[in-house]
Scaffold this active site. Structure first.
Site, PDB file in Angstrom:
ATOM      1  N   LYS A 208       3.665  -7.502   6.245  1.00 22.62           N
ATOM      2  CA  LYS A 208       3.710  -8.766   5.500  1.00 22.62           C
ATOM      3  C   LYS A 208       4.438  -9.835   6.327  1.00 22.62           C
ATOM      4  O   LYS A 208       3.950 -10.929   6.522  1.00 22.62           O
ATOM      5  CB  LYS A 208       4.416  -8.531   4.160  1.00 22.62           C
ATOM      6  CG  LYS A 208       4.520  -9.760   3.287  1.00 22.62           C
ATOM      7  CD  LYS A 208       5.126  -9.414   1.936  1.00 22.62           C
ATOM      8  CE  LYS A 208       5.372 -10.688   1.137  1.00 22.62           C
ATOM      9  NZ  LYS A 208       5.990 -10.439  -0.164  1.00 22.62           N
ATOM     10  N   GLU A 214      10.359  -1.611  13.205  1.00 22.46           N
ATOM     11  CA  GLU A 214       9.623  -0.349  13.417  1.00 22.46           C
ATOM     12  C   GLU A 214       8.146  -0.635  13.714  1.00 22.46           C
ATOM     13  O   GLU A 214       7.559  -0.082  14.645  1.00 22.46           O
ATOM     14  CB  GLU A 214       9.706   0.538  12.164  1.00 22.46           C
ATOM     15  CG  GLU A 214      11.080   1.108  11.870  1.00 22.46           C
ATOM     16  CD  GLU A 214      11.917   0.214  10.971  1.00 22.46           C
ATOM     17  OE1 GLU A 214      11.675  -1.024  10.933  1.00 22.46           O
ATOM     18  OE2 GLU A 214      12.820   0.733  10.303  1.00 22.46           O
ATOM     19  N   GLY A 268       5.839  -5.951  -1.151  1.00 24.35           N
ATOM     20  CA  GLY A 268       5.381  -4.876  -0.258  1.00 24.35           C
ATOM     21  C   GLY A 268       4.902  -3.643  -1.010  1.00 24.35           C
ATOM     22  O   GLY A 268       3.810  -3.135  -0.786  1.00 24.35           O
ATOM     23  N   ARG A 269       5.741  -3.161  -1.933  1.00 26.87           N
ATOM     24  CA  ARG A 269       5.389  -1.907  -2.631  1.00 26.87           C
ATOM     25  C   ARG A 269       4.331  -2.117  -3.709  1.00 26.87           C
ATOM     26  O   ARG A 269       3.946  -1.156  -4.373  1.00 26.87           O
ATOM     27  CB  ARG A 269       6.652  -1.253  -3.203  1.00 26.87           C
ATOM     28  CG  ARG A 269       7.470  -2.145  -4.126  1.00 26.87           C
ATOM     29  CD  ARG A 269       8.845  -1.540  -4.380  1.00 26.87           C
ATOM     30  NE  ARG A 269       9.731  -2.419  -5.125  1.00 26.87           N
ATOM     31  CZ  ARG A 269      10.479  -3.373  -4.581  1.00 26.87           C
ATOM     32  NH1 ARG A 269      10.434  -3.590  -3.281  1.00 26.87           N
ATOM     33  NH2 ARG A 269      11.258  -4.115  -5.330  1.00 26.87           N
ATOM     34  N   GLU A 354      12.876   1.660  -5.265  1.00 32.38           N
ATOM     35  CA  GLU A 354      13.166   0.368  -4.638  1.00 32.38           C
ATOM     36  C   GLU A 354      13.115  -0.737  -5.698  1.00 32.38           C
ATOM     37  O   GLU A 354      13.762  -1.762  -5.560  1.00 32.38           O
ATOM     38  CB  GLU A 354      12.182   0.083  -3.496  1.00 32.38           C
ATOM     39  CG  GLU A 354      12.761  -0.890  -2.468  1.00 32.38           C
ATOM     40  CD  GLU A 354      11.894  -1.041  -1.221  1.00 32.38           C
ATOM     41  OE1 GLU A 354      10.653  -1.059  -1.349  1.00 32.38           O
ATOM     42  OE2 GLU A 354      12.441  -1.160  -0.119  1.00 32.38           O
ATOM     43  N   HIS A 385       6.237  27.541  -6.944  1.00 37.70           N
ATOM     44  CA  HIS A 385       6.714  28.656  -6.116  1.00 37.70           C
ATOM     45  C   HIS A 385       7.908  28.250  -5.272  1.00 37.70           C
ATOM     46  O   HIS A 385       8.248  28.944  -4.322  1.00 37.70           O
ATOM     47  CB  HIS A 385       5.565  29.183  -5.249  1.00 37.70           C
ATOM     48  CG  HIS A 385       4.487  29.823  -6.076  1.00 37.70           C
ATOM     49  ND1 HIS A 385       4.426  31.176  -6.301  1.00 37.70           N
ATOM     50  CD2 HIS A 385       3.473  29.278  -6.786  1.00 37.70           C
ATOM     51  CE1 HIS A 385       3.407  31.452  -7.094  1.00 37.70           C
ATOM     52  NE2 HIS A 385       2.807  30.311  -7.403  1.00 37.70           N
ATOM     53  N   LYS A 505      19.769  -2.350   8.001  1.00 39.62           N
ATOM     54  CA  LYS A 505      18.929  -2.944   9.060  1.00 39.62           C
ATOM     55  C   LYS A 505      19.783  -3.790  10.001  1.00 39.62           C
ATOM     56  O   LYS A 505      19.667  -3.704  11.220  1.00 39.62           O
ATOM     57  CB  LYS A 505      17.888  -3.886   8.434  1.00 39.62           C
ATOM     58  CG  LYS A 505      16.681  -3.215   7.845  1.00 39.62           C
ATOM     59  CD  LYS A 505      15.633  -4.294   7.554  1.00 39.62           C
ATOM     60  CE  LYS A 505      14.789  -3.955   6.369  1.00 39.62           C
ATOM     61  NZ  LYS A 505      13.950  -5.038   5.896  1.00 39.62           N
TER      62      LYS A 505
HETATM   63  C1  G6Q Z   1       8.570  -3.168  -0.201  1.00 42.91           C
HETATM   64  C2  G6Q Z   1       9.573  -3.468   0.782  1.00 42.91           C
HETATM   65  C3  G6Q Z   1       9.377  -2.787   2.117  1.00 42.91           C
HETATM   66  C4  G6Q Z   1       8.350  -3.449   3.030  1.00 42.91           C
HETATM   67  C5  G6Q Z   1       8.545  -2.905   4.445  1.00 42.91           C
HETATM   68  C6  G6Q Z   1       7.526  -3.438   5.411  1.00 42.91           C
HETATM   69  O1  G6Q Z   1       8.514  -3.624  -1.305  1.00 42.91           O
HETATM   70  O2  G6Q Z   1       9.735  -4.818   0.884  1.00 42.91           O
HETATM   71  O3  G6Q Z   1       9.070  -1.424   1.999  1.00 42.91           O
HETATM   72  O4  G6Q Z   1       7.063  -3.213   2.559  1.00 42.91           O
HETATM   73  O5  G6Q Z   1       9.833  -3.187   4.876  1.00 42.91           O
HETATM   74  O6  G6Q Z   1       7.615  -4.813   5.500  1.00 42.91           O
HETATM   75  P1  G6Q Z   1       6.535  -5.631   6.270  1.00 42.91           P
HETATM   76  O7  G6Q Z   1       5.235  -5.448   5.592  1.00 42.91           O
HETATM   77  O8  G6Q Z   1       7.003  -7.062   6.246  1.00 42.91           O
HETATM   78  O9  G6Q Z   1       6.491  -5.082   7.678  1.00 42.91           O
END
Ligand code: G6Q
Length: 541
Positions: A208, A214, A268-269, A354, A385, A505
């Site tokens: 996003k 990462e 994001g989520r 989250e 199990h 972070k």
């Molecule tokens: C979700 C969070 C988080 C996000 C990641 C990736 O709700 O905000 O999990 O999706 O940190 O972020 P980017 O899509 O910006 O790389």
């Protein structure tokens, strides 16, 4: 009026009083007193069936929870959510994931922009590209068909696509190989690329913000892997991006014509049905992807319109509040009885924890009640199990959601009835246990009676789908999204921010140079300093 906590309300106190009576009941007695529970404490909507009868509550408690939700403004907040109001108050944003699945031709104007039209513009570009890849019209730099698709993203830009791909594998084009890279541990990328040929590989960089360390590190290494084999010019055909940050994507070297956008109002989520779902669409095709959206939309409509007593997200959310806040159970086990849903627990971990792992209300008041539960799980019957022992006889009660699918997509003789029988048996065993008298009557040796006796009274929900399809998966995802929303709204917290992930972070960014040649910050704690020194002494050159 000064802000107050919902725990000050008389209805809250009435619920707390009802919770204190719970230890004097047992699910056995509740079922004996009301044999209709199994058909009355159920609800159905958008293709899903919810049996919540095996929770330690009755219709009166459900009514009180609904009353509390109404007093806390949950239903007004729901309407505000769908209307595009800035319900994410700490980030001053809407949370309009429901707009991602509005049918074509509908309109939703927010701040003068028809967001539904915007969504369909992007969907149509995604469709064209997905078809081009699926049908081999979009080829790699050497003219070969791109049969490997590698999604690079993390968190919300990874967990939804992975879960959806695994869940819908049955519907996917089996000529395509889909892989997902999220961890900055080089092993993740190295293993994902193993056996792939660069001239047949498409990378989707999903981020996003396009600033996530990462993802950019993985994307840079993937780019090098490609250009080492095919040269710089190959990037244009082999890399696409999904992002809201078009300039950063362009700076990375990805063609704006191959960039699929979305909007800051998609968290994001909550983004697996935005362009972040491009890998899903390539795997299952645009028509199936539209069915996924239709399933979520059906659950959106159900949530928006069904009476609270018949409303699945309202019920699932409020039962979660009852178990977590009033009965004090710290966790929820997610137990899908469908192998295709094996990544659902991981997906729900992020969605729930989250969103609702927060300790202050929107007004900044410290809560005086437990909020978000710990979600975890594994597919049944594998869990049976391993960790179910603790579910049945451990000293911590863990309420569970069992997800059962009536029709198998791989109906091998004898398998599915056995699978479903296990799910139903586990829910009943957790609820009703096995009293000592029964164990004795079955002839157990007296010293073993205490070991074999089971208390029961472990709450469960059973969610039943007729069949795992894109539609039912969409409905299931939206069910949990909205249940999470109901809980957050009742607790008075902002379910759409995630400030808690910032500190780590920032600290990692400061530690990176100290792992090589920068002097260690003398202000650092002695533990971190010693660990840095130990790592430096062993670090590979
Ligand atoms: C979700 C969070 C988080 C996000 C990641 C990736 O709700 O905000 O999990 O999706 O940190 O972020 P980017 O899509 O910006 O790389």
């Amino acid at each position: 009026m000064a802000a107050t906590l919902p725990s000050q309300r008389p209805t809250w106190k009435a619920l707390a009083a009802r919770a204190r009576e719970v230890p004097t009941h047992h699910l056995r007695t509740l079922f004996a007193a009301d044999p209709s529970r199994g058909s009355s404490l159920v609800a159905e909507g958008a293709g899903l069936y919810l049996d919540y009868s095996k929770n330690l509550l009755d219709a009166e408690v459900v009514d009180l929870l609904i009353e509390l939700a109404a007093e806390c403004g949950v239903f007004e907040r729901r309407d505000a959510l769908f209307a595009g109001a800035p319900v994410n108050s700490t980030e001053h944003r809407a949370a309009l994931h429901s707009a991602l699945r509005l049918p074509e031709g509908t309109s939703l104007v927010v701040d003068g922009v028809d967001v539904a039209a915007e969504v369909h513009r992007v969907l149509s570009r995604m469709r064209a590209f997905a078809e081009d890849v699926r049908e081999g019209r979009h080829t790699g730099a050497t003219g070969k068909r791109l049969t490997n698709v590698v999604n690079i993203g993390i968190g919300g830009s990874d967990l939804g696509p992975v879960m959806a791909y695994e869940a819908l594998r049955h519907y996917s084009d089996r000529d395509l190989t889909l892989r997902f890279v999220s961890n900055v541990d080089g092993t993740d990328l190295a293993e994902a690329l193993r056996g792939l040929s660069p001239d047949e590989t498409l990378f989707i960089v999903s981020s996003k913000t396009f600033s996530t360390a990462e993802t950019l590190t993985n994307a840079t290494s993937a780019r090098r892997w490609l250009t080492d084999a095919l040269g710089e010019a190959a990037v244009a055909a082999h890399f696409v991006a999904v992002s809201t940050a078009a300039e950063r994507v362009a700076a990375f070297g990805i063609d704006p014509a191959r960039t699929f956008g979305f909007w800051d109002w998609v968290g994001g989520r909550y983004s697996m049905e935005s362009a972040i779902g491009l890998s899903t669409m390539i795997a299952i095709g645009p028509r199936r992807f539209a069915e996924l959206l239709a399933g979520s939309h059906a659950m959106d409509r159900h949530f928006a319109t069904a009476a609270p007593r018949e409303n699945l997200p309202v019920l699932l959310g409020l039962i979660g509040v009852w178990n977590r806040t009033f009965l004090g159970h710290p966790a929820v086990a997610v137990l899908p009885y469908d192998q295709y849903l094996h990544r659902l627990p991981a997906y729900l971990q992020q969605l729930t924890m989250e969103s609702n792992g927060k300790h202050v209300t929107e007004e900044g008041l410290r809560v005086d009640y437990p909020t978000g539960a710990i979600y975890w799980g594994e597919p049944g019957t594998n869990g049976q199990h391993s960790f179910y022992q603790l579910l049945h006889q451990g000293t911590t009660v863990v309420p569970a959601d069992l997800i059962v699918v009536a029709q198998s997509l791989n109906p091998l003789a004898g398998h599915h009835d056995l699978l479903v029988a296990n799910a139903l048996a586990q829910a009943a065993a957790l609820a009703f246990g096995r009293p000592a008298a029964e164990v004795r009557a079955a002839g157990a040796d007296e010293p073993l009676v205490a070991h074999r006796q089971m208390d029961g009274d472990r709450p469960t929900n059973v969610i039943m789908l007729d069949r795992l399809t894109p539609y039912s998966l969409g409905s299931l995802v939206a069910l949990y999204e909205h249940a999470v929303f109901v809980q957050g709204a009742l607790w008075g917290i902002d379910s759409f921010d995630q400030w808690g992930v910032e500190l780590g972070k920032q600290m990692a960014a400061a530690i990176v140079p100290e792992l090589t040649d920068a002097p260690t910050d003398p202000e650092r704690d002695s533990s971190t300093r010693a660990l840095i020194e130990r790592y430096r002494a062993r670090r590979q050159p």
